[in-house]
Design an enzyme around this catalytic site. Structure first.
Site, short mmCIF file in Angstrom:
data_model
loop_
_atom_site.label_atom_id
_atom_site.label_comp_id
_atom_site.label_asym_id
_atom_site.label_seq_id
_atom_site.Cartn_x
_atom_site.Cartn_y
_atom_site.Cartn_z
N HIS A 1 -10.79 0.51 -14.35
CA HIS A 1 -10.78 -0.92 -14.54
C HIS A 1 -11.88 -1.80 -13.98
O HIS A 1 -12.25 -2.55 -14.64
CB HIS A 1 -9.75 -1.02 -13.04
CG HIS A 1 -8.68 -0.10 -12.99
ND1 HIS A 1 -7.78 -0.24 -13.73
CD2 HIS A 1 -8.41 1.02 -12.52
CE1 HIS A 1 -6.52 0.53 -13.65
NE2 HIS A 1 -7.07 1.39 -12.62
C1 BDR Z 1 -7.71 -1.27 -8.69
O1 BDR Z 1 -7.39 -0.69 -7.65
C2 BDR Z 1 -8.24 0.35 -7.22
O2 BDR Z 1 -7.83 1.34 -6.74
C3 BDR Z 1 -9.38 0.28 -8.14
O3 BDR Z 1 -10.52 0.77 -7.69
C4 BDR Z 1 -9.22 -0.90 -8.87
O4 BDR Z 1 -10.22 -1.76 -8.34
C5 BDR Z 1 -6.87 -0.89 -9.81
O5 BDR Z 1 -5.56 -1.44 -9.37
#
Ligand code: BDR
Ligand code: CA
Length: 367
Positions: free
Chosen positions: A273
């Site tokens: 992400h």
């Molecule tokens: C987001 O939540 C976190 O667990 C990850 O680092 C990312 O920023 C994804 O939903």
């Protein structure tokens, strides 16, 4: 280079956001602030310092610890089955911090001073954790909304006409969130802070949202692992490429792959992400990674730059959300052509993205 401030909660994918921001020649990482999220603030701060040590940037980049809980809510940390107990489990190669966090000023004031010192209309603020620090920044220093060039947020999930996030079904319907069926984690943990950003129209017109719909197109597959482990010289694996840093990064990805397989049934590899939100700061430079801003189902002639109004559902507690309330959902409404609003890319050049990440690993390796 584009001045970038990174607000993060490392975090496996945040690690790659730090790497990209620190080693891309088109970016100048101003400094880092940390926030509660994937683990407690103490752990995410510790992890940020460790990552900087691992990539040789511990003396150039300062870490400012920010908020330990949401503006109006108790902290929610990611379940340990996503990022592990430390928030960054899965490798023995991550060094201990070699520098201390700066606690002499608040993260919000450090961020404000650094952004204010940049030329107007040049700096990017990138948020890859819960939005508490960033929300507090614009509440305390509202003039900065006009000053910066852009705000880039990894968060939310749109669903519907967007490429659906591959998160399974609930009661036969597409599940769009990761933490709850409706909500993505970064937005859910501080929905009031998120809402305050999207309600600020000066800011919204400069904001890019990177929702799960987009991040779930960018999976760290086996092929990606090979690229990161050995570098681009495919075929010549013996004795080439593989370094402690490369092994550490791939071990982190393997841990993240395991959690995504177990928690969401995603077998190809975990979505990476956060670095996508950093990549947005390259738009308009010679280093731009192409992102596209239109519905891929539209015909070539209909394709246009879409902009959205984003509303965050703030009603309900975490308990309500876990029972099915839409708390933390991001509802995006397409604006009429030419109107200003939030940018939400629908796709990107994925191969180029991984190439750019690998080049940053390679630069870090030379240090
Ligand atoms: C987001 O939540 C976190 O667990 C990850 O680092 C990312 O920023 C994804 O939903
Ligand atoms: Ca994150």
């Amino acid at each position: 280079p584009v001045p970038v401030w990174l607000d993060c909660d490392p975090g496996h994918d945040d690690t790659f956001a730090i790497l990209l921001a620190a080693y891309h020649p088109g970016l100048k990482l101003l400094n880092i602030s940390t926030v509660h999220g994937n683990a407690s603030l103490d752990k995410t701060t510790n992890n940020a310092l460790s990552v900087l040590a691992a990539i040789g940037k511990q003396h150039e980049v300062t870490v400012y610890p920010g908020a330990a809980h949401a503006l109006e809510r108790a902290p929610i940390h990611a379940p340990t089955d996503i990022h592990g107990e430390s928030g960054l489990d899965g490798t023995e190669l991550l060094p201990r911090p070699q520098t201390a966090a700066d606690r002499s000023v608040s993260a919000v004031d450090a961020m404000a001073a650094a952004l204010r010192a940049t030329e107007p209309g040049t700096a990017f603020l990138v948020a890859t954790g819960g939005l508490t620090n960033v929300g507090a920044l614009f509440l305390k220093h509202p003039d900065l909304a006009a000053h910066i060039r852009g705000l880039s947020i990894m968060g939310g999930s749109i669903g519907g006409g967007f490429t659906p996030a591959v998160l399974g079904k609930v009661d036969g319907k597409e599940r769009i969130g990761n933490y709850t069926p409706w909500a993505e984690f970064n937005i859910l943990i501080d929905p009031e802070a998120a809402a305050s950003l999207f309600e600020n129209l000066v800011l919204a017109a400069k904001t890019t949202l990177i929702p799960l719909d987009l991040t779930h197109l960018v999976l760290a597959t086996q092929e990606v692992n090979e690229l990161l482990l050995y570098g681009p010289d495919a075929g010549v694996k013996e004795g080439r490429g593989k370094t402690d840093l490369r092994v550490m990064l791939v071990e982190l990805l393997n841990f993240f792959a395991g959690t995504y397989r177990d928690a969401f049934g995603i077998v190809e590899g975990p979505p990476l992400h956060d670095p996508l939100a950093v990549a947005i700061a390259l738009i308009g430079t010679e280093w731009e990674i192409p992102f596209y801003d239109f519905d891929p189902k539209s015909t070539a002639g209909e394709r246009r730059h879409e902009r959205f109004h984003v509303k965050v559902e703030t009603e309900g507690s975490l308990e309500d959300a876990l029972k099915g309330a839409k708390t933390g959902q991001t509802v995006a409404t397409l604006l009429a052509s030419g109107k200003e609003g939030v940018r939400i890319p629908r796709g990107l050049d994925i191969a180029m993205f991984w190439k750019v990440i690998e080049e940053c690993v390679s630069r870090a390796d030379e240090v």
